[in-house]
Design an enzyme around this catalytic site. Sequence first.
Site, PDB file in Angstrom:
ATOM      1  N   ASN A  67       0.812  -1.223   0.000  1.00 26.37           N
ATOM      2  CA  ASN A  67       0.000   0.000   0.000  1.00 26.37           C
ATOM      3  C   ASN A  67       0.837   1.260   0.000  1.00 26.37           C
ATOM      4  OD1 ASN A  67      -0.515   1.960   2.502  1.00 26.37           O
ATOM      5  ND2 ASN A  67       0.227  -0.001   3.284  1.00 26.37           N
ATOM      6  N   VAL A  69      -1.114   4.470   0.688  1.00 25.64           N
ATOM      7  CA  VAL A  69      -2.331   5.277   0.847  1.00 25.64           C
ATOM      8  C   VAL A  69      -1.938   6.746   0.975  1.00 25.64           C
ATOM      9  CG1 VAL A  69      -4.367   5.624   2.308  1.00 25.64           C
ATOM     10  CG2 VAL A  69      -3.545   3.315   1.882  1.00 25.64           C
ATOM     11  N   CYS A 129       6.103   5.583   8.750  1.00 26.13           N
ATOM     12  CA  CYS A 129       5.367   5.382   7.501  1.00 26.13           C
ATOM     13  C   CYS A 129       6.300   5.563   6.299  1.00 26.13           C
ATOM     14  CB  CYS A 129       4.202   6.360   7.390  1.00 26.13           C
ATOM     15  SG  CYS A 129       3.310   6.121   5.840  1.00 26.13           S
ATOM     16  N   GLY A 265      -3.529  -6.332  11.082  1.00 30.49           N
ATOM     17  CA  GLY A 265      -3.989  -5.386  10.067  1.00 30.49           C
ATOM     18  C   GLY A 265      -4.458  -6.097   8.822  1.00 30.49           C
TER      19      GLY A 265
END
Length: 305
Positions: A67, A69, A129, A265
Amino acid sequence: MLETVLCGVPMRNPTRLASGIMGVNSGQLIRVARAGAGAVTMKSIGPHEREGHRNPTCIEWEHGLLNAVGLPTPGYMNYDEEFKELEALRESGVPLVASVYGSKWQEFREVAEYVSGKGPDIIELDISCPNTEWHDTQFACDPAISAKIVASVKEVTGKIPVVAKLTPAANSPAEVGKACEEAGADALCAGNTMPGMLIDIDARRPVLAFKKGGMSGPALKPVNLKMTYELHEKVDIPIIGEGGITTGRDALEYIMAGASVCGIGSAVWQRGPGVFSEVCSEISGWMKGNGYSKLEQLRGIAHER
Ligand SMILES: Cc1cc2nc3c(=O)[nH]c(=O)nc-3n(C[C@H](O)[C@H](O)[C@H](O)COP(=O)(O)O)c2cc1C
């Protein structure tokens, strides 16, 4: 049998919903809590409104998810309503973890100060992140900057425990964890996604619009499990093991490596919100079959062999 305590916060079981998956609004968090999670984590809250990246932002591949995002957020100043709606969660007794991020080290403190005023049970710092354009390396790759963020956040969070979420991409995640502990972190999360990418050979381009992303799910388990194992040898604060936990057996691996809590998750994507109670009954089934009555008997046991 599965009750546990994380930094003084009681949990009915050791599972917690990881940040950013299903937990993007209060309705989803409440649903996951009702489905059996021991604690739930909000999507990371940032300092300013941010749209995130273009689609595709998340794809499934044969070993998990990838991902980018891009941390979309309405900005902390627009979270009053969300926290009000989460009162229903508070009544259920399932602890709420609020996740916070910043693009500069000083911004973590600003967001954490607002969030502390809303009274979550725990605050997690997403210093790891991989999917933002402002830094190709995460804060959590650097022990000094990680410690600086933790110390500045601790000045404004009062009695609310603070978790530093680490990255498997660091040269030595254990060293970063130690620096965070010395700076006052109450617990560590091991950890976030691993940076990676995939290419669609027919389209001849990266599959994600942002090109690179973070890998999660089964392929991440051996990586973050090693991080958990190494942290257990280096720090005295509790560890949330996270990365590729899909079954009770995966969760037990993390507990035996030294984790107090198991973050889930990507498996919610795979097994649905029922995954929390399924993992719990898989853990207790194994414990009963092997003569254990408390998680405490298993925590870190793999270090003794
Ligand atoms: C779609 C998606 C969005 C995510 N968003 C966040 C986020 O906002 N903040 C954060 O700290 N971690 C975020 N993560 C990382 C997860 O919380 C978790 O640490 C990681 O996926 C590893 O666990 P897993 O293998 O069980 O998914 C995200 C992961 C995915 C797949």
